[in-house]
Design an enzyme around this catalytic site. Structure first.
Site, PDB file in Angstrom:
ATOM      1  N   ASP A 163      -5.823  -2.524  -2.813  1.00 48.44           N
ATOM      2  CA  ASP A 163      -4.930  -1.658  -3.576  1.00 48.44           C
ATOM      3  C   ASP A 163      -4.401  -2.414  -4.793  1.00 48.44           C
ATOM      4  O   ASP A 163      -4.323  -1.877  -5.901  1.00 48.44           O
ATOM      5  CB  ASP A 163      -3.750  -1.204  -2.707  1.00 48.44           C
ATOM      6  CG  ASP A 163      -4.197  -0.631  -1.364  1.00 48.44           C
ATOM      7  OD1 ASP A 163      -5.111  -1.207  -0.756  1.00 48.44           O
ATOM      8  OD2 ASP A 163      -3.632   0.373  -0.925  1.00 48.44           O
ATOM      9  N   GLU A 182      -2.169   9.022  -0.965  1.00 45.77           N
ATOM     10  CA  GLU A 182      -3.180   8.095  -0.459  1.00 45.77           C
ATOM     11  C   GLU A 182      -4.565   8.731  -0.466  1.00 45.77           C
ATOM     12  O   GLU A 182      -5.558   8.075  -0.758  1.00 45.77           O
ATOM     13  CB  GLU A 182      -2.813   7.697   0.988  1.00 45.77           C
ATOM     14  CG  GLU A 182      -3.830   6.807   1.674  1.00 45.77           C
ATOM     15  CD  GLU A 182      -3.368   6.361   3.048  1.00 45.77           C
ATOM     16  OE1 GLU A 182      -2.551   7.065   3.668  1.00 45.77           O
ATOM     17  OE2 GLU A 182      -3.833   5.294   3.503  1.00 45.77           O
ATOM     18  N   ASP A 197       0.835  -1.203   0.000  1.00 47.41           N
ATOM     19  CA  ASP A 197       0.000   0.000   0.000  1.00 47.41           C
ATOM     20  C   ASP A 197       0.866   1.248   0.000  1.00 47.41           C
ATOM     21  O   ASP A 197       0.603   2.213  -0.706  1.00 47.41           O
ATOM     22  CB  ASP A 197      -0.945   0.007   1.207  1.00 47.41           C
ATOM     23  CG  ASP A 197      -0.208  -0.081   2.540  1.00 47.41           C
ATOM     24  OD1 ASP A 197       0.923  -0.602   2.570  1.00 47.41           O
ATOM     25  OD2 ASP A 197      -0.765   0.370   3.563  1.00 47.41           O
ATOM     26  N   TRP A 241     -11.383  -6.313  -1.486  1.00 47.24           N
ATOM     27  CA  TRP A 241     -10.009  -6.595  -1.062  1.00 47.24           C
ATOM     28  C   TRP A 241      -9.710  -8.082  -1.332  1.00 47.24           C
ATOM     29  O   TRP A 241      -8.847  -8.407  -2.146  1.00 47.24           O
ATOM     30  CB  TRP A 241      -9.819  -6.234   0.422  1.00 47.24           C
ATOM     31  CG  TRP A 241      -9.366  -4.821   0.608  1.00 47.24           C
ATOM     32  CD1 TRP A 241      -8.120  -4.421   1.005  1.00 47.24           C
ATOM     33  CD2 TRP A 241     -10.109  -3.618   0.388  1.00 47.24           C
ATOM     34  NE1 TRP A 241      -8.050  -3.052   1.028  1.00 47.24           N
ATOM     35  CE2 TRP A 241      -9.242  -2.529   0.672  1.00 47.24           C
ATOM     36  CE3 TRP A 241     -11.400  -3.323  -0.027  1.00 47.24           C
ATOM     37  CZ2 TRP A 241      -9.648  -1.193   0.543  1.00 47.24           C
ATOM     38  CZ3 TRP A 241     -11.799  -2.000  -0.137  1.00 47.24           C
ATOM     39  CH2 TRP A 241     -10.940  -0.965   0.132  1.00 47.24           C
ATOM     40  N   HIS A 247       1.025   6.262  -2.273  1.00 44.40           N
ATOM     41  CA  HIS A 247       0.121   5.126  -2.389  1.00 44.40           C
ATOM     42  C   HIS A 247      -0.245   5.027  -3.871  1.00 44.40           C
ATOM     43  O   HIS A 247      -0.603   6.035  -4.456  1.00 44.40           O
ATOM     44  CB  HIS A 247      -1.165   5.466  -1.639  1.00 44.40           C
ATOM     45  CG  HIS A 247      -1.410   4.698  -0.393  1.00 44.40           C
ATOM     46  ND1 HIS A 247      -0.601   4.798   0.703  1.00 44.40           N
ATOM     47  CD2 HIS A 247      -2.407   3.831  -0.059  1.00 44.40           C
ATOM     48  CE1 HIS A 247      -1.102   4.024   1.668  1.00 44.40           C
ATOM     49  NE2 HIS A 247      -2.201   3.417   1.220  1.00 44.40           N
ATOM     50  N   ARG A 251       5.417   4.445   6.124  1.00 49.15           N
ATOM     51  CA  ARG A 251       5.001   4.384   7.529  1.00 49.15           C
ATOM     52  C   ARG A 251       5.070   2.943   8.039  1.00 49.15           C
ATOM     53  O   ARG A 251       5.443   2.032   7.304  1.00 49.15           O
ATOM     54  CB  ARG A 251       3.592   4.952   7.669  1.00 49.15           C
ATOM     55  CG  ARG A 251       2.527   4.116   7.001  1.00 49.15           C
ATOM     56  CD  ARG A 251       1.146   4.739   7.200  1.00 49.15           C
ATOM     57  NE  ARG A 251       0.112   3.982   6.532  1.00 49.15           N
ATOM     58  CZ  ARG A 251      -0.882   4.532   5.854  1.00 49.15           C
ATOM     59  NH1 ARG A 251      -0.959   5.847   5.715  1.00 49.15           N
ATOM     60  NH2 ARG A 251      -1.810   3.780   5.302  1.00 49.15           N
ATOM     61  N   ASP A 252       4.667   2.759   9.276  1.00 49.02           N
ATOM     62  CA  ASP A 252       4.717   1.405   9.835  1.00 49.02           C
ATOM     63  C   ASP A 252       3.524   0.595   9.318  1.00 49.02           C
ATOM     64  O   ASP A 252       2.580   0.326  10.030  1.00 49.02           O
ATOM     65  CB  ASP A 252       4.710   1.460  11.369  1.00 49.02           C
ATOM     66  CG  ASP A 252       3.490   2.186  11.907  1.00 49.02           C
ATOM     67  OD1 ASP A 252       2.694   2.719  11.101  1.00 49.02           O
ATOM     68  OD2 ASP A 252       3.313   2.227  13.141  1.00 49.02           O
ATOM     69  N   GLU A 253       3.600   0.251   8.054  1.00 46.22           N
ATOM     70  CA  GLU A 253       2.533  -0.540   7.444  1.00 46.22           C
ATOM     71  C   GLU A 253       3.119  -1.368   6.307  1.00 46.22           C
ATOM     72  O   GLU A 253       3.431  -2.523   6.489  1.00 46.22           O
ATOM     73  CB  GLU A 253       1.396   0.362   6.965  1.00 46.22           C
ATOM     74  CG  GLU A 253       0.162  -0.434   6.566  1.00 46.22           C
ATOM     75  CD  GLU A 253      -1.134   0.318   6.753  1.00 46.22           C
ATOM     76  OE1 GLU A 253      -1.111   1.466   7.183  1.00 46.22           O
ATOM     77  OE2 GLU A 253      -2.188  -0.268   6.451  1.00 46.22           O
TER      78      GLU A 253
HETATM   79  C1  BGC Z   1      -3.980   1.011   3.774  1.00 44.93           C
HETATM   80  C2  BGC Z   1      -4.785   0.917   2.527  1.00 44.93           C
HETATM   81  C3  BGC Z   1      -5.672  -0.257   2.666  1.00 44.93           C
HETATM   82  C4  BGC Z   1      -6.581   0.060   3.799  1.00 44.93           C
HETATM   83  C5  BGC Z   1      -7.714  -0.844   4.029  1.00 44.93           C
HETATM   84  C6  BGC Z   1      -4.894   1.260   4.914  1.00 44.93           C
HETATM   85  O1  BGC Z   1      -4.243   1.373   6.118  1.00 44.93           O
HETATM   86  O2  BGC Z   1      -2.996   1.955   3.678  1.00 44.93           O
HETATM   87  O3  BGC Z   1      -4.150   1.159   1.400  1.00 44.93           O
HETATM   88  O4  BGC Z   1      -6.301  -0.682   1.538  1.00 44.93           O
HETATM   89  O5  BGC Z   1      -5.890   0.300   4.984  1.00 44.93           O
HETATM   90  O6  BGC Z   1      -8.797  -0.116   3.858  1.00 44.93           O
END
Ligand code: BGC
Length: 913
Positions: A518, A776, A505, A570, A797, A509-511
């Protein structure tokens, strides 16, 4: 010699060698990869492309081919295929051709070449030689790691300030240094040497102090509970004498480092392990296998941690000097511990695309945000790290902090990185080496803050090293409009930044997770930008590894964060991605490999939603994520997606020749459409519940409306956009289908208005506010409110960049014709408009390069198209007055010049803002 004699001679040569063919054979690949050394699939697929030696010649095609595969280059040079000689096969196929020769041995390298016959049966020369290797069936090496306590010992040496970081981030473990030196029993020269390696973590290998490859962050990220990819490297040239030293740096990576949200670490295991086998063949045909086992040595060194989210910390004085060289004294190093092999985890030859540094960027400006604190601007948000020139003198502690954006005072803004420290720190003690860079971390950034640098750091001291999964991104699209060009560039940067082993995504960041929503919305655009087939092939295994026992795909793949199954739009990536890869690359194998998991997903939804409305098993039920005050009712969006899945399943079943399933899924699509219409659609005026742009878009795009309502719904869509003063209101989901649907239903001019819109919300708004990647959120930053909530505000994003597909398909006009796949039957249907006075598009399809270009002054136009050898095209040039649709033309270049017809004339004039 007389002139006529010359001609005679040429004609004579042509006849005698029958080589005057107009086609050359190029770009040989196996499983989409150039010369892969380890391929696990039983019957790997071979492919090549054909190029016309003279583009002015038309209707060139391949009538037959011959493939030769040999166990050695010498036989192949004599045109002997001792493993496979197809003979002359009457076929126009140039890709997805399964190897059907003799069974190959584990680790065997084979060589191949191909020649073709053209439409007149003229024979080409053979291509240059390519090769591939068979993967390993079994491993004799052992997983090895550090003995208990070794890493904690190293952390005691940290200064107070670093102790605090390590204590508050308990997962930050030192990088392991591992080595093994061996002497060869054989005295003869090395004929070939292949290194197979993988890790529960991330690794780099040197042989005799030479790095074995430029690949980064191997083995990448998979669902380590089920699959680990291994890599293979040709190291023949690195083994020179009798003695060899293998040295490895082993970081925590995705396996046991920080990933996902703030407190997630050690997700797959407590710390890192390594598995290595070096297979050497000598010229006297003796062989040796050097492998990881409990005779290896391990230590820690200068890298106290190198974590993907938090960055790297290095204490130069802790580096064991010359540890990668032969005869380094490792007697004080600890013995590694061998760890059991988990039989439930598949070791698989990496089918994906390695991560590499693909570009370097120099900073364009610098300033001090406080005395001694310098901020460098690289002019482009990208992903990777800084290579830093070491300051002169010793005893300095230099810190680099990475950020995407700035505070108004010129300091870096890091709140949106959430808990990711994104900091590289070096404690230098000497100045023996010129530059430093981190080993196992990456950052998403445009700005770097540097502190502790003695004196004034210069622009030349910092270099941004850009990384991503190195999918070839050869396709190019450019127009005369700077705003559109910037959008195209931002989309490409979004893709590059988020193709890091898995499609993520965001990269900062911490993700940084493989969010499926996506991925499904962007896969089509990504497939235009480059050859991403291998990348998605690898990722689809992650997707299927993450499928629950009931059949639920997940929200993120590799699955990790949330035990819940995937939300509508998703989880559906499990169906949409294979379908799109099939459509764009003709990959029927991906469809058949994942057909059962896809079926299972359909049953997973269907079993609890017998009334054909997707109202149960919604899991995180995200809806049209980040829409602009236009929330599409979730039941509308979800049911539409269920219908879309059924539609794609029916098409894939047809491609696989499964008539029963075609019926089953066509009926299902119809039943869902009926339920959808009954519940949500006004049967007289075509209004859809919620009255949102996304609602109309997906109902139309997913073929849910009866024919008579389609124009009405399309009008509501266009009116809705008009009512918003020509602005979109769609979120992640609607945006992907918005412009294509407008164009499909006769509102191409409205799509152009959205493309060129510059006020909020629009792509243009972000561009006018310095975006160099796709944001994003439409309002990541606004003039009125400044930054959006830092809790979720990435500036890199790719999701909202899914409009890229429409730029290729409907503006440049390069698409598959009807049910065609892989651009074998091409539709050229450009739609000039707005103030795009020039456009050049070059799409490198799996069946060859398709070029379109136009130049117009608003009233007259010149349009060129280049159709690749061995394909057919339908060229729709009805935008030119008195022109027509040219059906089913052959390869070669075409040019059309004329007056734009009235409609396009108007579009152009109306849309010059
Ligand atoms: C992400 C998105 C992801 C979403 C889920 C977010 O934190 O960055 O890109 O699809 O969460 O809705």
């Amino acid at each position: 010699m007389h002139f006529l004699n010359h001609i005679f001679l040429i004609v004579f040569i042509c006849f005698s060698y029958t080589k005057c063919v107009d086609i050359s054979v190029k770009d040989l690949k196996v499983e989409y990869l150039v010369n892969p050394l380890a391929v696990d699939v039983a019957e790997p697929r071979l492919q090549w492309t054909l190029e016309a030696t003279d583009p002015q010649k038309h209707s060139l095609s391949q009538k037959a081919y011959q493939i030769l595969v040999s166990s050695d280059e010498q036989s192949l040079a004599k045109n002997v295929g001792n493993l496979w000689d197809t003979g002359k096969v009457a076929s126009d196929l140039t890709n997805h051709i399964h190897y059907k020769g003799k069974t190959l041995n584990a680790g065997q390298i084979v060589y191949w070449k191909v020649k073709v016959w053209d439409q007149e049966d003229k024979e080409s020369t053979f291509s240059t030689v390519a090769y591939w290797g068979k993967g390993l069936n079994t491993w004799t090496g052992q997983w090895i790691g550090a003995p208990n306590g070794l890493q904690h010992e190293a952390q005691k040496q940290l200064k107070d300030i670093d102790q605090k970081v390590v204590q508050s981030h308990q997962g930050l473990l030192p990088v392991l240094y591992m080595r093994k030196q061996y002497s060869t029993p054989s005295t003869t020269k090395v004929k070939s040497a292949i290194l197979y390696a993988t890790a529960q973590g991330v690794y780099k290998v040197w042989i005799n102090n030479m790095l074995v490859s430029d690949q980064k962050m191997n083995p990448g990220w998979t669902d380590f509970r089920k699959t680990i990819n291994y890599q293979s490297y040709d190291v023949t040239n690195l083994i020179t004498g009798k003695d060899t030293a293998i040295s490895v740096l082993l970081g925590t990576g995705w396996y046991s480092g920080y990933i996902g949200f703030s407190r997630q670490y050690k997700l797959y295991g407590a710390d890192q392990s390594l598995l290595v086998e070096l297979h050497v063949q000598y010229e006297d045909n003796t062989t040796a296998v050097i492998k990881s086992d409990n005779t290896w040595k391990v230590s820690t060194g200068s890298i106290l941690y190198s974590d993907m989210l938090h960055g790297q910390l290095s204490y130069e004085n802790l580096e064991p000097k010359n540890w990668r060289f032969l005869n380094f004294d490792d007697s004080k190093w600890a013995q590694v511990v061998a760890r059991p092999t988990d039989k439930n985890v598949a070791l698989v030859a990496d089918s994906g695309v390695p991560i590499r540094v693909t570009q370097e960027i120099k900073p364009i400006a610098k300033w001090q945000s406080k005395p001694g604190i310098w901020v460098f601007d690289f002019g482009q948000n990208s992903v990777g790290w800084i290579r830093l020139k070491k300051p002169a003198g010793a005893q300095t502690r230099v810190q680099l902090r990475y950020a995407e954006v700035l505070n108004p005072d010129g300091s870096i803004y890091t709140l949106n990185l959430r808990s990711a420290l994104a900091t590289d720190t070096y404690v230098f003690t000497d100045s023996s080496e010129n530059t430093v860079e981190p080993d196992f971390t990456f950052h998403g950034y445009r700005y770097v803050e540097i502190s502790g640098y003695p004196g004034e750091p210069q622009l030349t001291d910092l270099t941004a090293r850009v990384i991503h999964s190195d999918t070839p991104l050869k396709s190019r699209l450019e127009t005369s409009n700077p705003l559109v060009n910037k959008l195209i560039s931002n989309i490409r940067w979004g893709q590059r930044s988020n193709f890091i082993s898995v499609p993520t995504d965001c990269p900062q960041r911490d993700e940084r997770l493989g969010w499926m929503g996506d991925a499904e919305i962007f896969v089509h655009t990504a497939s235009y930008n480059g050859d991403v087939a291998a990348f998605y092939t690898k990722w689809m295994r992650d997707v299927v590894d993450g499928q629950s026992a009931e059949g639920g795909f997940s929200d993120v793949a590799p699955r990790m964060v949330d035990p819940a199954d995937g939300a509508p739009a998703w989880g559906d990536a499990g169906v949409i991605v294979p379908y799109t890869v099939y459509k764009m690359f003709g990959d029927l194998q991906m469809v058949s490999n994942h057909y059962e998991p896809m079926n299972k997903w359909m049953t997973y939804i269907g079993s609890q939603n017998p009334d054909y409305m997707w109202t149960k098993r919604l899991n995180n039920n995200f809806g049209d994520w980040l829409q602009v005050n236009a929330d599409t009712p979730k039941e509308v969006m979800n049911t539409a997606y269920y219908g879309y899945d059924a539609l794609l399943m029916s098409r894939m079943a047809a491609a696989l020749n499964r008539p029963e399933d075609v019926k089953k899924y066509t009926d299902l699509h119809q039943n869902i459409a009926n339920a959808f219409n009954k519940a949500f659609v006004n049967s007289t005026d075509g209004r859809i519940k919620g009255d949102t742009q996304t609602g109309y878009v997906i109902a139309l795009a997913f073929e849910l409306l009866p024919e008579k309502l389609r124009p009405l719904a399309a009008n509501h869509l266009a009116d809705n956009i008009k009512a918003h003063n020509w602005h979109l209101t769609t979120g992640f989901i609607g945006v992907g289908y918005l412009c294509p649907t407008l164009t499909q239903f006769g509102h191409h001019d409205v799509a152009y208005k959205l493309l060129l819109q510059e006020t909020y919300p629009s792509w243009g708004y972000s561009i006018n506010n310095n975006a160099t990647t796709i944001w994003e959120r439409w309002d990541g930053w606004t003039k009125e409110k400044g930054f959006q909530n830092p809790g979720m505000n990435s500036f890199n994003h790719y999701s909202l960049g899914s409009v890229g597909r429409w730029l290729w398909q409907s503006v440049a006009g390069i698409d598959n014709n009807g049910n065609g796949v892989a651009f074998k039957d091409i539709l050229i249907s450009p739609k000039p408009g707005a103030n795009l006075y020039n456009l050049t598009a070059s799409y490198h399809s799996i069946n060859g390069q398709i070029d379109n270009s136009w130049v117009t002054n608003g009233t007259h136009i010149k349009f060129n198209a280049l159709i690749p050898v061995n394909t057919r095209a339908t060229i729709d040039v009805t935008f030119i007055r008195n022109e027509t649709v040219h059906s089913n033309v052959g390869s070669g270049s075409y040019q059309f010049i004329g007056e734009l017809n009235k409609h396009y004339d108007q579009v152009i004039n109306e849309l010059i803002f």
